[in-house]
Design an enzyme around this catalytic site. Structure first.
Site, PDB file in Angstrom:
ATOM      1  N   GLY A   1      -4.121  -3.786  -8.069  1.00  0.00           N
ATOM      2  CA  GLY A   1      -2.752  -4.963  -8.114  1.00  0.00           C
ATOM      3  C   GLY A   1      -2.024  -4.499  -9.383  1.00  0.00           C
ATOM      4  O   GLY A   1      -1.157  -5.993  -9.623  1.00  0.00           O
TER       5      GLY A   1
ATOM      6  N   ASP B   1     -14.842  -3.605   0.063  1.00  0.00           N
ATOM      7  CA  ASP B   1     -14.533  -5.542  -0.057  1.00  0.00           C
ATOM      8  C   ASP B   1     -14.922  -6.465   0.336  1.00  0.00           C
ATOM      9  O   ASP B   1     -14.211  -6.363   1.850  1.00  0.00           O
ATOM     10  CB  ASP B   1     -12.917  -5.228  -0.913  1.00  0.00           C
ATOM     11  CG  ASP B   1     -11.924  -6.314   0.139  1.00  0.00           C
ATOM     12  OD1 ASP B   1     -12.936  -7.643  -0.457  1.00  0.00           O
ATOM     13  OD2 ASP B   1     -11.182  -6.039  -0.828  1.00  0.00           O
TER      14      ASP B   1
ATOM     15  N   HIS C   1      -1.050  -7.820  -4.694  1.00  0.00           N
ATOM     16  CA  HIS C   1      -0.740  -6.009  -4.564  1.00  0.00           C
ATOM     17  C   HIS C   1       0.269  -6.133  -3.956  1.00  0.00           C
ATOM     18  O   HIS C   1       1.281  -7.280  -4.156  1.00  0.00           O
ATOM     19  CB  HIS C   1      -1.707  -5.259  -2.855  1.00  0.00           C
ATOM     20  CG  HIS C   1      -3.069  -5.899  -3.246  1.00  0.00           C
ATOM     21  ND1 HIS C   1      -3.619  -4.738  -4.069  1.00  0.00           N
ATOM     22  CD2 HIS C   1      -4.068  -6.367  -2.725  1.00  0.00           C
ATOM     23  CE1 HIS C   1      -4.805  -4.769  -4.336  1.00  0.00           C
ATOM     24  NE2 HIS C   1      -5.219  -5.503  -3.852  1.00  0.00           N
TER      25      HIS C   1
ATOM     26  N   GLU D   1     -15.966  -6.584  -5.039  1.00  0.00           N
ATOM     27  CA  GLU D   1     -15.140  -7.493  -5.377  1.00  0.00           C
ATOM     28  C   GLU D   1     -15.374  -9.067  -4.998  1.00  0.00           C
ATOM     29  O   GLU D   1     -16.706  -9.196  -4.791  1.00  0.00           O
ATOM     30  CB  GLU D   1     -13.718  -7.704  -4.378  1.00  0.00           C
ATOM     31  CG  GLU D   1     -12.974  -8.015  -4.917  1.00  0.00           C
ATOM     32  CD  GLU D   1     -11.405  -8.037  -4.365  1.00  0.00           C
ATOM     33  OE1 GLU D   1     -10.599  -8.502  -4.755  1.00  0.00           O
ATOM     34  OE2 GLU D   1     -11.279  -6.516  -4.175  1.00  0.00           O
TER      35      GLU D   1
ATOM     36  N   ASP E   1     -11.091   3.145  -1.700  1.00  0.00           N
ATOM     37  CA  ASP E   1      -9.946   2.303  -2.052  1.00  0.00           C
ATOM     38  C   ASP E   1     -10.574   0.702  -0.969  1.00  0.00           C
ATOM     39  O   ASP E   1      -9.624   1.141   0.651  1.00  0.00           O
ATOM     40  CB  ASP E   1      -8.722   2.113  -2.297  1.00  0.00           C
ATOM     41  CG  ASP E   1      -8.059   1.605  -3.224  1.00  0.00           C
ATOM     42  OD1 ASP E   1      -8.823   0.187  -3.883  1.00  0.00           O
ATOM     43  OD2 ASP E   1      -6.727   0.739  -3.071  1.00  0.00           O
ATOM     44  N   HIS E   2     -10.555  -0.257  -1.493  1.00  0.00           N
ATOM     45  CA  HIS E   2     -11.208  -1.029  -0.152  1.00  0.00           C
ATOM     46  C   HIS E   2     -11.298  -0.656   1.272  1.00  0.00           C
ATOM     47  O   HIS E   2     -11.105  -1.134   2.143  1.00  0.00           O
ATOM     48  CB  HIS E   2      -9.411  -1.759   0.020  1.00  0.00           C
ATOM     49  CG  HIS E   2      -8.972  -2.796  -1.393  1.00  0.00           C
ATOM     50  ND1 HIS E   2      -9.505  -3.917  -1.130  1.00  0.00           N
ATOM     51  CD2 HIS E   2      -7.557  -2.191  -2.125  1.00  0.00           C
ATOM     52  CE1 HIS E   2      -8.622  -4.630  -2.532  1.00  0.00           C
ATOM     53  NE2 HIS E   2      -7.763  -3.817  -2.967  1.00  0.00           N
TER      54      HIS E   2
ATOM     55  N   SER F   1       1.760   1.126  -6.345  1.00  0.00           N
ATOM     56  CA  SER F   1       3.214   0.908  -6.178  1.00  0.00           C
ATOM     57  C   SER F   1       4.015   0.820  -6.862  1.00  0.00           C
ATOM     58  O   SER F   1       5.523   1.900  -7.031  1.00  0.00           O
ATOM     59  CB  SER F   1       3.513  -1.043  -5.739  1.00  0.00           C
ATOM     60  OG  SER F   1       2.398  -1.410  -5.026  1.00  0.00           O
TER      61      SER F   1
ATOM     62  N   ASN G   1      -6.099   0.181 -11.075  1.00  0.00           N
ATOM     63  CA  ASN G   1      -5.194   0.897  -9.970  1.00  0.00           C
ATOM     64  C   ASN G   1      -3.807   0.741  -9.507  1.00  0.00           C
ATOM     65  O   ASN G   1      -3.463  -0.038  -9.970  1.00  0.00           O
ATOM     66  CB  ASN G   1      -6.240  -0.141  -8.936  1.00  0.00           C
ATOM     67  CG  ASN G   1      -7.719   0.323  -8.496  1.00  0.00           C
ATOM     68  OD1 ASN G   1      -8.000   0.482  -9.701  1.00  0.00           O
ATOM     69  ND2 ASN G   1      -8.307  -0.666  -7.471  1.00  0.00           N
TER      70      ASN G   1
END
Length: 331
Positions: free
Chosen positions: A234, A116, A190, A146, A94-95, A279, A276
């Site tokens: 996010g 990213d 995010h 992205e 991820d990222h 959190s 995704n």
């Protein structure tokens, strides 16, 4: 070089094709430790859902790249043990922010990576993404790119302001880079505090109501690249019961607000085939841990507070799979 297929993992190509055709989204859940992984595998197995295990660069440093490889392999075997005969599990970076990081993950058994370059000038983003795609495709590893920038904080990813994806760029970007999926910015963000109070309205109960997602941008992107797999980052909804529990037992989460689940369900019915969620899982676990410590202040056995945290996370993820993403019974 560790090939992900030897670990029993799959890439995201077939997952996404089925999701686009079926009008649902694949859950992409971040994990850093054993309890989070157990919860993800249990939730996916009990709902018969494909799943993407997401690892940020920060999580990779925290958990150790070698342990992650074996944890992912163990996740596949654990799913089988739980009764899932043909687990559809991808291990995804991820990222990723550099070619070197993506290359290292591919060589350590990841079946999918995200590069990213959204913070870079457009042509530099294209060049970096294309470089990663050319390397990854040699090993049948899928790549997510992205366009657009999401505000908020997630591990090492920090942006104060968001920039909506420009639909007029997507055809050129997808064509030049060869990416397998595209993360876009339509108003998600995010972290647990996705919006400032000034960005929101308040309902009759005085609760914050976030601005709606820009489905007009999503629809325009779908017109330009029909059937192409779209990703939303996010996308935690920030359950207010979890926030309330955290604050009740000593937490200080002020004005934490997320993306309404009905909007995510609407997105999942479109070309958005990967959503995704990070959190929400952190909130569920933290709420459970705080409650154990508040009610049993003498407790010091990690199993007695991490176990309830894991169970709470599993139930949250089952809810997401069944009621938000619609990916249950899709294996």
């Amino acid at each position: 070089m560790v090939n992900y297929k030897d670990l029993g993992l799959v890439n995201t190509r077939e997952m996404f094709a089925k999701a686009v055709d079926g009008g649902y989204a694949i859950p992409a859940f971040n994990f850093n430790n054993l309890e989070q992984l157990q919860a993800i595998v249990q939730a996916a197995s009990e709902t018969n859902s494909p799943v993407i295990l997401q690892v940020s660069s920060g999580a990779r440093k925290y958990a150790n790249q070698t342990l992650l490889r074996y944890l992912a392999q163990g996740a596949v075997e654990y799913a089988k043990e739980l009764g899932c005969k043909n687990p559809q599990i991808a291990l995804h970076l991820d990222h990723g922010d550099t070619f070197e990081l993506c290359k290292s993950c591919i060589e350590m058994g990841f079946s999918s990576v995200m590069i990213d370059g959204s913070h870079l000038p457009y042509e530099e983003n294209v060049a970096l993404t294309k470089k990663v795609v050319e390397y990854a495709h040699q090993f049948d590893v899928t790549v997510e790119g992205e366009l657009g920038v999401l505000a908020g904080v997630e591990d090492d990813v920090v942006a104060e302001h968001h920039t909506y994806t420009r639909p007029e760029e997507v055809v050129d970007f997808v064509t030049k880079t060869g990416v397998d999926s595209l993360a876009i910015s339509i108003g998600t963000s995010h972290g647990a505090n996705k919006f400032t109070p000034e960005q929101c309205t308040r309902n009759e109960d005085g609760l914050l109501v976030p601005p709606p997602l820009r489905f007009d941008i999503l629809e325009e992107i779908e017109k330009r690249i029909p059937g192409f797999p779209i990703v939303l980052h996010g996308s935690s909804s920030v359950p207010q019961d979890k926030v309330a529990t955290i604050n009740k037992y000593g937490g200080q989460l002020k004005d934490a607000i997320g993306i309404p689940e009905d909007q995510l369900r609407h997105a999942a019915g479109s070309a958005v085939c990967k959503i995704n969620i990070d959190s929400d899982g952190r909130l569920a676990m933290t709420a459970a841990v705080r409650e154990v410590f508040a009610k049993s202040p003498a407790e010091f056995d990690p199993r007695k507070y991490l176990g309830p945290a894991r169970d709470s996370l599993k139930e949250l993820y089952k809810h997401k799979i069944e009621n938000v993403l619609g990916s249950n019974n899709k294996i």
